[in-house]
Design a protein around this motif. Structure first.
Motif: not given
Lengths: 127, 481
Positions: A86, A88, A93-94, A105, A107
């Motif tokens: 995902t 940064h 998104d996380k 996940y 970044t």
């Protein structure tokens, strides 16, 4: 699993980034398959049964979120762990990734040693 | 220029171009690094600054492409590093120097790049607790706020945050909503339940999709919120506002404690003897009050009920108490209305002063008006007594004006505000010579009165025991019409 070493499916639409990650994963000793969009990712998961999927969530044709949810509802691939890649500091998104059924996940830009650790953890957990 | 700078690709390629000399140097077997050209450094700085701005804006499409590009560059660079280190083991040591040269270029970005963009040092630096489970967020917050001069303490979980909050005071808490374990909402709830932490401003951090929970947090006491990704300017502004709130609260709290102490003291000392009005006036201007005991001129009033002792002997005790209470209640009200201070009730007598603890211009005049009102009120008191089948009362009032020492008098265990002095004794003596229903004022009081307000009778010369002089006293007949 069929092959001697586990395959990692990398789903990434950006050619440069995909090339870079494939090289790095191969150098780290992994067997890598690739897909360029969410639809192709689901097909590859069904056909190749990868040990882990690295999935960029921002994908054309079918985005990562949809692909993850669909994978969860397909018994033949539901068990395959997916690590979401995902953007940064995109907090949405996380949480969305975990909600969509991802196992972990990372970044972007990717911290590679950290990604390798996460891949190893998923491989351990599923074998 | 504006249109041009909105193209991330351009900036990325400029960065790549700027980095070329460094990359080329790194690729050579023998590393010699020329100092980068000033224009290169400037372009690099400008480019990185622009990219950071783009990253801070929530337009995700643009960011996605840019991130991929940057990520790929970084990935290739890291591989290059691995390769070079593998091919030329000697370079393994020197390459980090190259990379740190790149890093230090980035570090200079944190410093002022020109005179027209000085570092935004805040005028009120504070201690900020940043709670976020994502290391990159903690790092970003810490970097942005440290630059502004704040002290930043980070916690990676709700648990750690609560521990840190126990150990030291924070001016503002930046609290991530979604965390594993104890989440932001729970940390907030515990802070609000904690007496010492309740007032610490809390700014919630969250993604856009958690707006419902943010609203719930604001309702349960969070002061503000920030959405990710942060806008650095907004972050600074909210932090400054939070610190300001905390400072005000701290000052208010100090002031309130001080006031409470004063008010408690003053109410304890005066509550029984003064009207609420006067107590409130004193509380509003406590500095005008000297309790240490000071010499001041007051007008003293003494009243008593004529023949009460013999009256009391012939009545059952409950009736005596009923009679006295009705009388005192009426008289106390009138004295307070005239801003007098009741020094004491002695049996059926009232001792009151006008001019202590608060001195006013018209103390003697108010005292005489008060006496007249008290005399008039006897009609009401007696009507009530008659209706209750009780005997009618008559009283007398003496007034004198003179210097007394006013202050807290008594022992440590029991002290009260009161007056002592020769003038008190004189008043008592005058009262002894006052006739039933009469108001008798000393010459000193008469001289202190404004002319033409009161109708006075013929003066009487009183010879009093224990006092050298003869005293001249005047009966007050009423108000001059």
């Amino acid at each position: 699993m069929t092959g001697s070493e586990p395959t990692i499916l990398l789903v990434e639409d950006n050619e440069v980034n995909r090339d870079m990650l494939v090289r790095r994963l191969q150098r780290a000793g992994h067997k890598v398959a690739t897909a360029g969009d969410g639809e192709a990712a689901l097909t590859a998961m069904r056909e190749q049964q990868p040990a882990v999927v690295l999935m960029d969530m921002n994908l054309p044709v079918k985005d990562g979120w949809t692909a993850c949810r669909e994978a969860q509802h397909d018994a033949s691939i539901a068990e395959i762990p997916i690590i979401a890649l995902t953007a940064h500091a995109m907090e949405e998104d996380k949480h969305r990734a975990l909600e969509a059924g991802c196992s972990d996940y990372a970044t972007k830009p990717v911290d590679f040693p950290d990604l390798l650790t996460k891949i190893a953890a998923q491989l351990d957990a599923h074998h | 220029m504006a249109a041009e700078t909105n193209q991330p690709d351009q900036w990325a390629s400029r960065i790549l171009a700027s980095a070329q000399p460094l990359l080329a140097a790194a690729a050579r077997p023998t590393v010699t690094i020329d100092a980068p050209m000033d224009s290169d450094v400037e372009a690099l700085q400008e480019g990185l600054e622009r990219i950071r701005e783009l990253l801070a804006s929530p337009s995700s499409d643009m960011n996605h492409d840019l991130l991929n590009l940057i990520g790929a560059i970084r990935g290739y660079a890291e591989m290059l590093y691995e390769d070079i280190a593998l091919l030329h083991p000697a370079l393994k040591e020197t390459l980090p120097a190259v990379l740190s040269a790149v890093d230090s270029t980035q570090v200079t970005l944190e410093m002022p790049t020109s005179d027209d963009s000085p570092p935004r040092k805040t005028e009120a630096p504070g201690v900020i607790l940043a709670v976020d489970d994502m290391p990159e967020n903690r790092e970003l917050i810490s970097r942005l706020l440290s630059r502004a001069g704040h002290t930043v303490i980070s916690a990676e979980s709700g648990e750690e945050a609560l521990e840190l909050l126990e150990t030291r005071g924070m001016d503002v808490v930046l609290l991530d909503l979604m965390m594993p374990g104890i989440g932001g909402a729970e940390v907030l709830r515990r802070m609000k339940e904690h007496d010492g932490l309740r007032a610490t401003p809390v700014i919630m951090i969250s993604g856009r999709q958690d707006m419902d929970q943010i609203i719930a947090c604001i309702q349960s006491g969070a002061d503000d919120y920030l959405l990710k990704p942060f806008n650095p300017v907004l972050l600074q502004a909210r932090i400054s506002a939070g610190i300001e709130r905390k400072r005000w609260h701290d000052r208010e709290e100090d002031y309130r404690h001080q006031l409470e102490r004063n008010e408690r003291f003053i109410r304890q000392t005066f509550g029984r003897y003064l009207s609420d009005d006067i107590v409130s006036q004193l509380l509003e201007a406590p500095e005008g009050l000297e309790l240490g005991g000071d010499l001041r001129e007051v007008t003293i009033m003494m009243s008593d009920i004529c023949g009460f002792t013999s009256l009391a002997e012939h009545l059952p005790p409950p009736q005596v108490v009923a009679l006295l209470n009705r009388y005192f209640e009426q008289m106390t009200g009138i004295i307070f209305d005239h801003e007098g201070t009741i020094d004491e009730f002695l049996g059926d007598a009232i001792l009151a002063v006008f001019g202590a603890p608060k001195r006013q211009q018209n103390d003697p005049e108010r005292a005489v008006r008060c006496a007249l009102a008290m005399r008039e009120a006897m009609t009401t008191v007696n009507a009530a007594n008659k209706a209750a089948g009780l005997p009618e009362l008559q009283h007398r009032i003496a007034l004198n004006t003179g210097s007394v020492i006013a202050g807290n008098i008594g022992s440590e265990q029991r002290a009260k505000y009161g007056c002592v002095g020769h003038a008190m004794n004189v008043t008592s003596r005058i009262e002894g010579h006052t006739e039933t229903d009469e108001i008798l004022i000393s010459d000193a009081t008469r001289q202190a009165l404004p002319e033409d307000i009161f109708e006075l009778g013929e003066p009487r010369e009183l010879i009093v025991k224990g006092i050298d002089d003869h005293i001249l006293a005047y009966p007050v007949l009423g108000l001059r019409s």
